[in-house]
Design a protein around this motif. Sequence first.
Motif, PDB file in Angstrom:
ATOM      1  N   MET B 182      -3.467  -8.767 -18.505  1.00  0.00           N
ATOM      2  CA  MET B 182      -2.428  -9.452 -18.475  1.00  0.00           C
ATOM      3  C   MET B 182      -3.213 -10.700 -18.023  1.00  0.00           C
ATOM      4  O   MET B 182      -3.839 -10.680 -17.220  1.00  0.00           O
ATOM      5  CB  MET B 182      -1.250  -9.048 -18.278  1.00  0.00           C
ATOM      6  N   SER B 183      -2.563 -11.866 -17.904  1.00  0.00           N
ATOM      7  CA  SER B 183      -2.629 -13.254 -17.140  1.00  0.00           C
ATOM      8  C   SER B 183      -2.636 -13.212 -15.775  1.00  0.00           C
ATOM      9  O   SER B 183      -1.195 -12.417 -16.098  1.00  0.00           O
ATOM     10  CB  SER B 183      -2.099 -14.620 -17.848  1.00  0.00           C
ATOM     11  N   PRO B 184      -2.548 -13.624 -15.047  1.00  0.00           N
ATOM     12  CA  PRO B 184      -2.605 -14.286 -13.139  1.00  0.00           C
ATOM     13  C   PRO B 184      -0.809 -14.466 -13.463  1.00  0.00           C
ATOM     14  O   PRO B 184       0.234 -13.494 -12.547  1.00  0.00           O
ATOM     15  CB  PRO B 184      -2.699 -15.142 -12.837  1.00  0.00           C
ATOM     16  N   GLU B 185      -0.490 -15.358 -14.543  1.00  0.00           N
ATOM     17  CA  GLU B 185       1.011 -15.023 -14.015  1.00  0.00           C
ATOM     18  C   GLU B 185       1.901 -13.604 -14.442  1.00  0.00           C
ATOM     19  O   GLU B 185       2.935 -13.745 -14.381  1.00  0.00           O
ATOM     20  CB  GLU B 185       1.609 -16.898 -14.471  1.00  0.00           C
ATOM     21  N   GLU B 186       1.623 -13.728 -16.070  1.00  0.00           N
ATOM     22  CA  GLU B 186       2.124 -12.284 -16.359  1.00  0.00           C
ATOM     23  C   GLU B 186       2.308 -11.355 -15.218  1.00  0.00           C
ATOM     24  O   GLU B 186       3.108  -9.981 -15.107  1.00  0.00           O
ATOM     25  CB  GLU B 186       1.726 -11.602 -17.556  1.00  0.00           C
ATOM     26  N   ARG B 187       1.268 -11.143 -14.818  1.00  0.00           N
ATOM     27  CA  ARG B 187       0.690  -9.584 -13.148  1.00  0.00           C
ATOM     28  C   ARG B 187       1.965 -10.090 -12.945  1.00  0.00           C
ATOM     29  O   ARG B 187       2.307  -9.261 -11.889  1.00  0.00           O
ATOM     30  CB  ARG B 187      -0.602  -9.729 -13.439  1.00  0.00           C
ATOM     31  N   TRP B 188       1.899 -10.867 -11.607  1.00  0.00           N
ATOM     32  CA  TRP B 188       2.811 -11.551 -11.261  1.00  0.00           C
ATOM     33  C   TRP B 188       4.692 -11.132 -11.494  1.00  0.00           C
ATOM     34  O   TRP B 188       5.079 -10.449 -10.784  1.00  0.00           O
ATOM     35  CB  TRP B 188       2.774 -12.884 -10.197  1.00  0.00           C
ATOM     36  N   ALA B 189       5.028 -11.391 -13.149  1.00  0.00           N
ATOM     37  CA  ALA B 189       6.130 -10.738 -13.754  1.00  0.00           C
ATOM     38  C   ALA B 189       6.309 -10.306 -13.601  1.00  0.00           C
ATOM     39  O   ALA B 189       7.328  -9.709 -13.021  1.00  0.00           O
ATOM     40  CB  ALA B 189       5.758 -11.614 -14.496  1.00  0.00           C
ATOM     41  N   TYR B 190       5.288  -9.364 -13.933  1.00  0.00           N
ATOM     42  CA  TYR B 190       5.267  -7.564 -14.188  1.00  0.00           C
ATOM     43  C   TYR B 190       5.813  -7.297 -12.536  1.00  0.00           C
ATOM     44  O   TYR B 190       6.777  -7.042 -12.069  1.00  0.00           O
ATOM     45  CB  TYR B 190       3.830  -7.680 -14.882  1.00  0.00           C
ATOM     46  N   TRP B 191       4.818  -7.348 -11.801  1.00  0.00           N
ATOM     47  CA  TRP B 191       5.367  -6.825 -10.437  1.00  0.00           C
ATOM     48  C   TRP B 191       6.541  -7.678  -9.367  1.00  0.00           C
ATOM     49  O   TRP B 191       6.876  -6.512  -8.853  1.00  0.00           O
ATOM     50  CB  TRP B 191       3.989  -6.849  -9.008  1.00  0.00           C
ATOM     51  N   GLU B 192       6.628  -8.548  -9.785  1.00  0.00           N
ATOM     52  CA  GLU B 192       7.889  -8.586  -9.067  1.00  0.00           C
ATOM     53  C   GLU B 192       8.743  -8.355  -9.959  1.00  0.00           C
ATOM     54  O   GLU B 192       9.690  -8.070  -9.033  1.00  0.00           O
ATOM     55  CB  GLU B 192       8.134 -10.874 -10.028  1.00  0.00           C
ATOM     56  N   ARG B 193       9.349  -8.286 -11.175  1.00  0.00           N
ATOM     57  CA  ARG B 193       9.861  -7.511 -11.344  1.00  0.00           C
ATOM     58  C   ARG B 193      10.472  -5.897 -11.252  1.00  0.00           C
ATOM     59  O   ARG B 193      11.171  -5.481 -10.690  1.00  0.00           O
ATOM     60  CB  ARG B 193       9.604  -7.632 -12.944  1.00  0.00           C
ATOM     61  N   GLN B 194       8.939  -5.031 -11.014  1.00  0.00           N
ATOM     62  CA  GLN B 194       8.865  -3.989 -10.678  1.00  0.00           C
ATOM     63  C   GLN B 194       9.181  -3.430  -9.522  1.00  0.00           C
ATOM     64  O   GLN B 194      10.439  -3.278  -8.611  1.00  0.00           O
ATOM     65  CB  GLN B 194       7.404  -3.274 -10.573  1.00  0.00           C
ATOM     66  N   LEU B 195       8.531  -4.533  -8.304  1.00  0.00           N
ATOM     67  CA  LEU B 195       8.552  -4.551  -6.883  1.00  0.00           C
ATOM     68  C   LEU B 195      10.087  -4.693  -6.031  1.00  0.00           C
ATOM     69  O   LEU B 195      10.360  -4.266  -5.097  1.00  0.00           O
ATOM     70  CB  LEU B 195       7.441  -4.723  -5.913  1.00  0.00           C
ATOM     71  N   SER B 196      10.939  -5.556  -7.088  1.00  0.00           N
ATOM     72  CA  SER B 196      11.783  -6.504  -6.376  1.00  0.00           C
ATOM     73  C   SER B 196      13.629  -4.806  -6.898  1.00  0.00           C
ATOM     74  O   SER B 196      13.946  -5.285  -5.829  1.00  0.00           O
ATOM     75  CB  SER B 196      12.280  -7.742  -7.212  1.00  0.00           C
ATOM     76  N   ARG B 197      13.117  -4.454  -7.193  1.00  0.00           N
ATOM     77  CA  ARG B 197      13.746  -3.222  -7.155  1.00  0.00           C
ATOM     78  C   ARG B 197      14.121  -2.396  -6.492  1.00  0.00           C
ATOM     79  O   ARG B 197      14.840  -1.245  -6.222  1.00  0.00           O
ATOM     80  CB  ARG B 197      13.468  -1.923  -8.206  1.00  0.00           C
ATOM     81  N   CYS B 198      12.471  -2.479  -5.242  1.00  0.00           N
ATOM     82  CA  CYS B 198      12.224  -1.331  -4.619  1.00  0.00           C
ATOM     83  C   CYS B 198      13.737  -1.417  -3.134  1.00  0.00           C
ATOM     84  O   CYS B 198      13.900  -2.651  -3.248  1.00  0.00           O
ATOM     85  CB  CYS B 198      11.281  -1.544  -3.541  1.00  0.00           C
ATOM     86  N   VAL B 199      13.744  -0.123  -3.148  1.00  0.00           N
ATOM     87  CA  VAL B 199      14.721   0.047  -1.966  1.00  0.00           C
ATOM     88  C   VAL B 199      14.726   0.567  -0.930  1.00  0.00           C
ATOM     89  O   VAL B 199      15.410   0.259  -0.214  1.00  0.00           O
ATOM     90  CB  VAL B 199      16.019   1.280  -3.026  1.00  0.00           C
ATOM     91  N   ARG B 200      13.230   0.599  -0.963  1.00  0.00           N
ATOM     92  CA  ARG B 200      12.131   1.273   0.661  1.00  0.00           C
ATOM     93  C   ARG B 200      12.462   2.017   1.263  1.00  0.00           C
ATOM     94  O   ARG B 200      13.258   2.502   2.380  1.00  0.00           O
ATOM     95  CB  ARG B 200      12.443  -0.545   1.763  1.00  0.00           C
ATOM     96  N   CYS B 201      13.352   3.118   0.462  1.00  0.00           N
ATOM     97  CA  CYS B 201      13.859   4.834   1.059  1.00  0.00           C
ATOM     98  C   CYS B 201      12.968   5.148   1.437  1.00  0.00           C
ATOM     99  O   CYS B 201      12.920   6.156   1.853  1.00  0.00           O
ATOM    100  CB  CYS B 201      13.942   5.196   0.209  1.00  0.00           C
ATOM    101  N   TYR B 202      10.986   4.494   1.669  1.00  0.00           N
ATOM    102  CA  TYR B 202      10.147   5.691   1.916  1.00  0.00           C
ATOM    103  C   TYR B 202      10.179   6.371   1.301  1.00  0.00           C
ATOM    104  O   TYR B 202       9.104   7.688   1.965  1.00  0.00           O
ATOM    105  CB  TYR B 202       9.993   5.150   3.704  1.00  0.00           C
ATOM    106  N   GLY B 203      10.580   6.935  -0.013  1.00  0.00           N
ATOM    107  CA  GLY B 203      10.345   8.458  -0.124  1.00  0.00           C
ATOM    108  C   GLY B 203       9.057   8.505  -0.988  1.00  0.00           C
ATOM    109  O   GLY B 203       8.178   9.841  -0.582  1.00  0.00           O
ATOM    110  N   CYS B 204       8.371   7.446  -1.158  1.00  0.00           N
ATOM    111  CA  CYS B 204       6.792   7.285  -1.560  1.00  0.00           C
ATOM    112  C   CYS B 204       6.039   8.277   0.142  1.00  0.00           C
ATOM    113  O   CYS B 204       4.838   8.710  -0.608  1.00  0.00           O
ATOM    114  CB  CYS B 204       6.987   6.397  -2.657  1.00  0.00           C
ATOM    115  N   ARG B 205       6.689   7.308   1.090  1.00  0.00           N
ATOM    116  CA  ARG B 205       5.643   7.214   1.984  1.00  0.00           C
ATOM    117  C   ARG B 205       5.664   9.048   2.278  1.00  0.00           C
ATOM    118  O   ARG B 205       4.782   9.332   2.473  1.00  0.00           O
ATOM    119  CB  ARG B 205       5.647   5.972   2.421  1.00  0.00           C
ATOM    120  N   GLU B 206       6.516   9.337   2.226  1.00  0.00           N
ATOM    121  CA  GLU B 206       6.995  10.848   2.551  1.00  0.00           C
ATOM    122  C   GLU B 206       6.857  11.823   2.112  1.00  0.00           C
ATOM    123  O   GLU B 206       5.899  13.067   2.576  1.00  0.00           O
ATOM    124  CB  GLU B 206       8.486  11.218   2.944  1.00  0.00           C
ATOM    125  N   VAL B 207       6.838  10.973   0.815  1.00  0.00           N
ATOM    126  CA  VAL B 207       6.412  12.343   0.172  1.00  0.00           C
ATOM    127  C   VAL B 207       4.623  12.769   0.025  1.00  0.00           C
ATOM    128  O   VAL B 207       4.102  13.676  -0.971  1.00  0.00           O
ATOM    129  CB  VAL B 207       6.708  12.839  -1.635  1.00  0.00           C
TER     130      VAL B 207
END
Lengths: 143, 309
Positions: B182-207
């Motif tokens: 992807m282009s840098p703008e598309e990559r940012w849009a992708y990660w923006e969409r994904q990471l803005s959903r994060c609720v920071r439950c820290y499940g990924c860290r705990e597991v």
Amino acid sequence: MAENDSWEPKIIGFLCNWCSYTGADLAGTSRLQYPHNIRVIKVMCSGRVNPQFILKAFQEGADGVLVSGCHPGDCHYIKGNYHARRKLTLLHDLMDYMGIDPGRFQVSWVSASEGHKFAEVVTRFTEQVKALGPQTKFTGGEA
Amino acid sequence: MPDASAKEAQVRDIARRWLASGEVRYVIGYAAGRGNVARAAFVRRAGDADRLIWNPTCVNNLTLFLREEMLRKLAKGEKPDPRPIGIVVKPCDSKTVVELVKEHIVDPARVRVIGLTCEGVCDPKKLVGTEVGPHAVTADTIADKCTVCRLHNPLMADEVVGDEVPETVEDDYSDVAEIEAMSPEERWAYWERQLSRCVRCYGCREVCPLCYCAECVFDREKPYRWNERTVQLPENLWYHAVRAMHLAGRCIDCGECERVCPMDIPIRKLNRYLEKKAKERYGVEAGRSAEDAPTFGSCDVDDPEEFIW
């Protein structure tokens, strides 16, 4: 992106105590001109710079981050800059992958005798960051 | 699957033997869980060995509990028990054991490994809405991590259960390449969409079996709070970038972070990108051998540095 011409980027520079900081000092004592945008933080070694520091600097509002250390092979602690190189290269890759303008983050090797190179690096990097405009991805708003 | 039940019986036999002879303190294995994912079982008596199971619901990585045991402080008055811990691992989990040994968290003398050969397990998220119970591993149910798995036979196993499976899959990192294209703008849009959903439950860290800092940077308050508690994008971005960097060159792609994520954030794509880059640039691969040097704990004079001035 820069709306008005008076905008100046904020650049944080992590300089190693033994080479780059002394190099910056030499640039000063040699009366070399370079942009005043850089705010220097002295660290004992470029290997001390945790990728976290760089991301945190962005979050606190930096528009660019420069990490500078001794040339490979010249590290006061023998291998500190080699370790830094691995970590920071992967961080640069990750920034690129996440679409966070990797051009805002730069590493350079400046020795204690390279005051002119330090001035050049800062000038070039400031221009590069200026062209990118204010950094908003980590600050979450208008810079 | 007849194969699975034969393996299950073998796992039980080995656990029973180890526990009966008293050569292990307890065995960490899989037990039937509710829903489509097995749960961890800590079998302390030989008579309980029949609680252990092996089927495609055994998706979780149990080495987390091995690590917790190794890092646990003894209770007051507790005498150290020198006997090793038995653990049931899939090949991917065995890479975690290798990595933990490499990082001096697990003493190889304190662990006995029952290694299963494996041809893939089911992704519980793909089974939502279906009947509960072990499903067959098919192209529709297989976990994503298993489709790119390059290791079907366990490493470091004291006892191997199952016949050797030929290694066929070549991981081309196509999921990562998709984003890289992807282009840098598309990559940012992708990660923006994904990471803005994060609720920071820290499940990924705990597991994560490899996240074991005594004090995690995301929990720190003093002397400096690195990360605010809000779930806004800048904080989420910082969290995920730092988490990915902490696992760079260490992640063995067990996929647990993505499995537990309640928001379906493609966390593995971050980890796998750094895995790919570490391999390309430094030739390092996590969980290959305990003799390897750690990625960031080693360096080479000829490491690439094309972006450095």
